[in-house]
Design a protein around this motif. Sequence first.
Motif, PDB file in Angstrom:
ATOM      1  N   PHE A  88       0.829  -1.213   0.000  1.00 18.43           N
ATOM      2  CA  PHE A  88       0.000   0.000   0.000  1.00 18.43           C
ATOM      3  C   PHE A  88       0.866   1.268   0.000  1.00 18.43           C
ATOM      4  N   LEU A  89       2.107   1.159   0.472  1.00 12.50           N
ATOM      5  CA  LEU A  89       3.002   2.320   0.512  1.00 12.50           C
ATOM      6  C   LEU A  89       3.263   2.879  -0.882  1.00 12.50           C
ATOM      7  N   THR A  91       1.236   3.781  -2.913  1.00 10.72           N
ATOM      8  CA  THR A  91       0.303   4.892  -3.176  1.00 10.72           C
ATOM      9  C   THR A  91       0.992   6.245  -3.037  1.00 10.72           C
ATOM     10  N   LEU A  92       1.983   6.320  -2.142  1.00  9.09           N
ATOM     11  CA  LEU A  92       2.628   7.613  -1.886  1.00  9.09           C
ATOM     12  C   LEU A  92       3.495   8.079  -3.046  1.00  9.09           C
ATOM     13  N   PRO A  95       1.334  11.380  -5.264  1.00  5.98           N
ATOM     14  CA  PRO A  95       1.471  12.840  -5.091  1.00  5.98           C
ATOM     15  C   PRO A  95       2.834  13.353  -5.575  1.00  5.98           C
ATOM     16  N   CYS A 237     -13.444  -5.172   6.886  1.00  9.42           N
ATOM     17  CA  CYS A 237     -12.348  -4.912   7.828  1.00  9.42           C
ATOM     18  C   CYS A 237     -12.168  -6.088   8.784  1.00  9.42           C
ATOM     19  N   CYS A 300      -2.898  14.598  -7.965  1.00  9.55           N
ATOM     20  CA  CYS A 300      -2.593  14.347  -6.539  1.00  9.55           C
ATOM     21  C   CYS A 300      -3.846  13.974  -5.751  1.00  9.55           C
ATOM     22  N   ALA A 301      -4.993  14.512  -6.158  1.00 16.69           N
ATOM     23  CA  ALA A 301      -6.212  14.283  -5.384  1.00 16.69           C
ATOM     24  C   ALA A 301      -6.939  13.004  -5.788  1.00 16.69           C
ATOM     25  N   PRO A 304      -4.556   8.818  -5.877  1.00 19.19           N
ATOM     26  CA  PRO A 304      -4.375   8.076  -4.615  1.00 19.19           C
ATOM     27  C   PRO A 304      -5.685   7.459  -4.113  1.00 19.19           C
ATOM     28  N   LEU A 308      -5.940   3.614  -3.248  1.00 16.68           N
ATOM     29  CA  LEU A 308      -6.199   3.144  -1.879  1.00 16.68           C
ATOM     30  C   LEU A 308      -7.579   2.513  -1.738  1.00 16.68           C
ATOM     31  N   LEU A 309      -8.598   3.172  -2.328  1.00 17.35           N
ATOM     32  CA  LEU A 309      -9.970   2.664  -2.161  1.00 17.35           C
ATOM     33  C   LEU A 309     -10.401   1.786  -3.329  1.00 17.35           C
ATOM     34  N   LEU A 313      -7.631  -2.202  -2.219  1.00 19.95           N
ATOM     35  CA  LEU A 313      -8.666  -2.872  -1.423  1.00 19.95           C
ATOM     36  C   LEU A 313      -9.024  -4.225  -2.036  1.00 19.95           C
TER      37      LEU A 313
ATOM     38  N   PHE B  20       6.241  18.192   2.714  1.00 19.89           N
ATOM     39  CA  PHE B  20       6.068  17.125   1.707  1.00 19.89           C
ATOM     40  C   PHE B  20       7.128  16.036   1.901  1.00 19.89           C
ATOM     41  N   LEU B  24       6.676  12.092   3.031  1.00 18.96           N
ATOM     42  CA  LEU B  24       7.215  10.975   2.248  1.00 18.96           C
ATOM     43  C   LEU B  24       8.049  10.044   3.129  1.00 18.96           C
ATOM     44  N   GLY B  50     -12.384  -0.111  14.127  1.00 16.77           N
ATOM     45  CA  GLY B  50     -13.197  -0.737  13.086  1.00 16.77           C
ATOM     46  C   GLY B  50     -12.463  -1.795  12.275  1.00 16.77           C
ATOM     47  N   GLY B  51     -11.301  -2.212  12.718  1.00 19.86           N
ATOM     48  CA  GLY B  51     -10.559  -3.265  12.025  1.00 19.86           C
ATOM     49  C   GLY B  51      -9.748  -2.782  10.838  1.00 19.86           C
ATOM     50  N   PHE B  56      -2.625   0.785   6.504  1.00 23.92           N
ATOM     51  CA  PHE B  56      -3.561   1.434   5.578  1.00 23.92           C
ATOM     52  C   PHE B  56      -3.874   2.853   6.071  1.00 23.92           C
ATOM     53  N   VAL B  59      -0.761   5.178   5.750  1.00 27.65           N
ATOM     54  CA  VAL B  59      -0.520   5.598   4.354  1.00 27.65           C
ATOM     55  C   VAL B  59      -1.568   6.635   3.938  1.00 27.65           C
ATOM     56  N   CYS B  63      -0.757  10.413   2.795  1.00 25.42           N
ATOM     57  CA  CYS B  63      -1.197  10.739   1.433  1.00 25.42           C
ATOM     58  C   CYS B  63      -2.042  12.008   1.447  1.00 25.42           C
ATOM     59  N   GLN B  66       0.237  14.975   1.839  1.00 26.17           N
ATOM     60  CA  GLN B  66       0.872  15.320   0.555  1.00 26.17           C
ATOM     61  C   GLN B  66      -0.113  16.033  -0.370  1.00 26.17           C
ATOM     62  N   ALA B  67      -1.338  15.517  -0.422  1.00 25.72           N
ATOM     63  CA  ALA B  67      -2.342  16.143  -1.292  1.00 25.72           C
ATOM     64  C   ALA B  67      -2.661  17.553  -0.796  1.00 25.72           C
TER      65      ALA B  67
END
Lengths: 560, 81
Positions: A88-89, A91-92, A95, A237, A300-301, A304, A308-309, A313, B20, B24, B50-51, B56, B59, B63, B66-67
């Motif tokens: 998942f990292l 994703t960074l 941006p 989850c 950037c918006a 990601p 992520l979603l 997932l 920024f 990172l 919530g598990g 996640f 990150v 993120c 950064q945005a």
Amino acid sequence: MDFSILAQNSGPDLGKMPYIMFGAYLVLLMGIGGYGYIKSKMSEEDYYLAGRRQSFIVTVLTIMAAYFSSAGMLGFPGTAYKEGVAFFLMTLNLPVAGCAIYLLGSRIGRIGRVKGYVTPADMISDYYDNSSILRILVAFIGFLYGVPYLIIQIRAGGHIAEQIFSSTPTVMILGGQYSVFTVGTTILTLVMMLYVLVGGMRSVALADVVQGSLLLCGTLVAGGVTIYAFGGVGKYCEAVSKLPPKALSLPGITDRFSPWTMLTICLFASTASIIQPAQWMRLYAAKSARALKQSAVTFCAILPVCFLLGIMLVGLGARAMYPPTDTVDAVTGAVTSVTPHPVIGNFDQALVALLKNKGVEVLGTAGPFVVMLILMAILAAAMSTADASLHALSAVLTRDIYDRYIRPQAGEKERAWVGRIVIVIAALLALWLVQVGQNNQNFKPLQMITEMMFVAIAFSCQILPVTIDMLFIRKGTRAGAVCGMIAGLAVVFCFTPLPSLLLGRGLGSDIAGGAAYFKKLFDIGFCGFVVNLPVFVLVSLFTKKPNPDRVAEFKKIGKG
Amino acid sequence: MSQVEKSKRRILGVMLALIFALALVMGAGPGIYLVNPDPADPTARFSIFGGVPVIFAWVALWCMVQAAVAAVAYFYLWDDN
């Protein structure tokens, strides 16, 4: 990526939906090609850069579509399935790439517009005293980046066609029987070739608007369907929290992703992806710095969120729903191998298998449509990257090689036609390689090219020091740029099968072993960069500076 | 643009660049060790509310930082020309 097992899992029948949606998609692409042709002018600048008048919406969608390849739609969920949340990292990196669109792109676009540049080599070689060696080196890097990407995307397109038409094993054409893979890759390549051929960048960009929108929607719908398949966010989850501890921590199941690997990937691979030839040309094609500024912040918006979603997932959900078998070493306790669940079949199939098996089941009558939408999104990701690579390859070979070294006296019209011929040859050659690799078990050039795909970005990274120097620092020299780039490329070549092929088992194996060690620690592009940069700086200290007038001109135009 | 305004923009630019870079390093770099659960530790927490997996959430947080930096730069730093 190995797509060969994709077709094993056919999943439920999607009825007539595949024919309707696939047909509509192809007709739409052809229509866009025709529209691009009507709107185009017979100039080289128009053919390669759409007259440098691309609006913000077109710019951002074409950049995102070229950035998001089939590796993003198939490979990333597969890696998240295999390694867990450690991936998942990744994703960074988005941006960083987004900010590079403005920070590098606004200056590249401005200088390109004033000086009339078309390819990356145009700008780099011109700045460093019109260096022929630099032009060839930058064109070579463009070739090394573009060719593997083109072939892999066509191949991915064929396997997605197999998934879309999983109920049709073979197709009869003129009395001959052909596999869906063969027919699919042929149709997709011909359609792509036609719309790139007739409309150039205008058609590519408009097609990318459609494909970019489709793939962004597809990723989020895929994430939503996965959550729905589990019965809601809470249940998703809950299922994920029961995954093995190594799947929920770094460095991942097989210890592949250390923070240093991820940090260097996020910093260097992302920036390198924005300065690869196809993206560089998109920076030229934007109509203003404002369009690039808006593109940067939108990138950037949005991306990601899609990562992520969406696809991440799905990968983690697939691990919870269809757990792979982790083989553990009894002595060290380390995971030595991971075998995908039989339903998944292959890591890269995680997204497709989950959606085809669960999506249709839980979504009822809307299932076939939604699953087809996601499959079309994967196809769009492959096609949009392939058309960008094909178009950029044409520009690089025509502008940087044909125009400079084969027929320097060629006029603009002739160059535009040569560019079109290059597109036909490159597309057909790529298609032929894909077919040969698929049909002949003993001929495996694609295996090597697939590995090359992972180092393709690293090759592009070797343009980074000269790009930063040319746009911001302006202290480097032609000799420094050439030496640094050659040193960086030599390091990156150590990460390919080339040393083993050329040097045999002795030295070749030692180099391969060293490369494998460093690959676990850092991004490959970064390994080349740390050699490239000091060589560039050192040689620049003792060699002749570029023409001061040109340096001053670049500084003035770049700052705006 | 006045000298004062130029100076303000320069300070803002440096601050945004530092935030920024911090995001990172914290999100994708060694900063992750602050929250990374140890698989060998039986008391380690792998999920938060919530598990949701800790990694996640971590990150996603960086993120967003950064945005946000990109958004501030868009409105106050990056030129149209």
